[in-house]
Design an enzyme around this catalytic site. Structure first.
Site, PDB file in Angstrom:
ATOM      1  N   GLN A  50       6.968  12.461  40.694  1.00  0.00           N
ATOM      2  CA  GLN A  50       5.659  12.136  41.271  1.00  0.00           C
ATOM      3  C   GLN A  50       4.554  12.496  40.270  1.00  0.00           C
ATOM      4  O   GLN A  50       4.537  13.603  39.719  1.00  0.00           O
ATOM      5  CB  GLN A  50       5.473  12.901  42.598  1.00  0.00           C
ATOM      6  CG  GLN A  50       4.228  12.516  43.372  1.00  0.00           C
ATOM      7  CD  GLN A  50       4.221  11.058  43.869  1.00  0.00           C
ATOM      8  OE1 GLN A  50       5.273  10.476  44.135  1.00  0.00           O
ATOM      9  NE2 GLN A  50       3.053  10.479  43.987  1.00  0.00           N
ATOM     10  N   ASP A 109      10.890   3.938  39.301  1.00  0.00           N
ATOM     11  CA  ASP A 109       9.437   3.785  39.275  1.00  0.00           C
ATOM     12  C   ASP A 109       9.011   2.757  38.227  1.00  0.00           C
ATOM     13  O   ASP A 109       7.862   2.307  38.234  1.00  0.00           O
ATOM     14  CB  ASP A 109       8.773   5.127  38.917  1.00  0.00           C
ATOM     15  CG  ASP A 109       8.052   5.761  40.092  1.00  0.00           C
ATOM     16  OD1 ASP A 109       7.662   5.023  41.014  1.00  0.00           O
ATOM     17  OD2 ASP A 109       7.893   6.998  40.061  1.00  0.00           O
ATOM     18  N   LYS A 169       8.090   9.079  51.096  1.00  0.00           N
ATOM     19  CA  LYS A 169       9.184   8.421  50.368  1.00  0.00           C
ATOM     20  C   LYS A 169      10.536   8.950  50.858  1.00  0.00           C
ATOM     21  O   LYS A 169      11.459   8.178  51.101  1.00  0.00           O
ATOM     22  CB  LYS A 169       9.016   8.649  48.853  1.00  0.00           C
ATOM     23  CG  LYS A 169       7.847   7.878  48.256  1.00  0.00           C
ATOM     24  CD  LYS A 169       7.520   8.289  46.818  1.00  0.00           C
ATOM     25  CE  LYS A 169       6.275   7.560  46.324  1.00  0.00           C
ATOM     26  NZ  LYS A 169       5.863   7.910  44.950  1.00  0.00           N
TER      27      LYS A 169
HETATM   28  N1  GUN Z   1       1.466   8.668  41.758  1.00  0.00           N
HETATM   29  C1  GUN Z   1       0.709   7.691  42.269  1.00  0.00           C
HETATM   30  N2  GUN Z   1       1.441   6.583  42.476  1.00  0.00           N
HETATM   31  C2  GUN Z   1       2.697   6.874  42.086  1.00  0.00           C
HETATM   32  C3  GUN Z   1       3.904   6.125  42.054  1.00  0.00           C
HETATM   33  O1  GUN Z   1       3.993   4.950  42.426  1.00  0.00           O
HETATM   34  N3  GUN Z   1       4.977   6.792  41.572  1.00  0.00           N
HETATM   35  C4  GUN Z   1       4.908   8.070  41.137  1.00  0.00           C
HETATM   36  N4  GUN Z   1       6.012   8.622  40.644  1.00  0.00           N
HETATM   37  N5  GUN Z   1       3.805   8.792  41.139  1.00  0.00           N
HETATM   38  C5  GUN Z   1       2.704   8.183  41.613  1.00  0.00           C
END
Ligand code: GUN
Length: 286
Positions: A95, A118, A51
């Site tokens: 995350q 998110d 990311k």
């Molecule tokens: N863990 C697994 N997928 C995601 C996501 O799309 N965003 C976040 N913040 N954590 C995750």
């Protein structure tokens, strides 16, 4: 059978994002994303790195807060508060999953909904569920964009969503319902999964079980969206679908890797741009 090429579409979206960044910078704003990672789960660390790298490539300013597993909830809340009040940060992403001693809901609810790129804050969950404008979680958002790219309209189609997580399955089902599909959600307690998948024109699966969806569970010409990511002992990445045996039966299918994964990152960037545009509008008093 046509491959739903998420890699190609994500590159196209990343290019659009780069152009948006250039325009925003002309308007006096550099989009900024803060990523918070707690603990040392290798998969989470990889996603966070991907990311951050995608942000840098697109010209988005990004800060990664990497914290040890032992950090207190209070400390995480302090960081979120700092990021909520940082005028250079448009998006905040924590995350998941978080360590067991941290209450995920408390953390997600502490994020300013205007920076919730998110789309996990209940405010955005509610708005998106009601069909209103809000931040859409990146993975299901990416799936919808991928279907659109290939002119696949879910309207009136029977869709089986396998997996009912807050991150993937539930928002996936919501977006498909809002697109006028007839949606079934299957999960770990579903009796006779095959009965449901066999009835589906579109199957979206994201549960993390290798080869869960087999040839005899898929009707002819179905559209298969594989949201699973599993690493095999030999290091290979595979999804939740037995791709080798299923692909010849369906009309469209996403590969793993190169399907939904790259779309997730592209849509996160797009959400960050959306947040930056909201900041710009506010700055201009609109
Ligand atoms: N863990 C697994 N997928 C995601 C996501 O799309 N965003 C976040 N913040 N954590 C995750």
């Amino acid at each position: 059978m046509t491959i739903l090429d998420g890699k190609a579409l994500s590159n196209k979206i990343a290019q659009e994002v780069s152009n948006d960044v250039i325009q925003l910078q002309k308007d006096g704003i550099t989009p900024g994303l803060a990523v918070i990672l707690v603990g040392s789960d290798p998969a989470s660390a990889t996603y966070v790195k991907m990311k951050s790298n995608a942000c840098k490539k697109a010209g988005i300013y990004s800060i990664a807060h990497e914290m040890p597993e032992s950090i207190s909830q209070e400390n995480i809340l302090e960081i979120i508060d700092m990021m909520n009040n940082n005028p250079n940060i448009d998006g905040i992403l924590v995350q998941l999953p978080l360590p067991a001693h941290i209450d995920t809901t408390t953390i997600l609810e502490a994020i300013d909904p205007a920076k919730d790129v998110d789309g996990f804050h209940p405010y955005n969950v509610g708005r998106v569920t009601a069909g209103l404008d809000g931040f859409i979680p990146a993975t299901p958002y990416g799936v919808m964009e991928l279907l659109k790219e290939y002119n696949i309209d879910p309207k009136g189609k029977n869709v089986c969503v396998v997996g009912a997580s807050n991150i993937v399955g539930k928002p996936m089902a919501t977006l498909l319902l809002n697109a006028n599909a007839t949606v079934e959600i299957c999960h770990i307690f579903t009796d006779d999964l095959k009965k449901h998948t066999l009835n589906a024109d579109i199957i979206c699966v994201g549960v993390g079980v290798v080869n869960l969806i087999k040839e005899d569970m898929v009707k002819d010409d179905a559209i298969i969206v594989d949201i699973g990511i599993n690493r095999l002992d030999d290091g290979r990445l595979v999804g939740d679908v037995d791709f080798e045996n299923v692909n010849s039966k369906c009309s469209y299918i996403t590969p793993v890797p190169g399907g939904v994964g790259p779309m997730t990152i592209a849509m996160l960037l797009k959400n960050t741009i959306k947040a930056a545009k909201i900041r710009l509008a506010k700055t201009n008093g609109k």
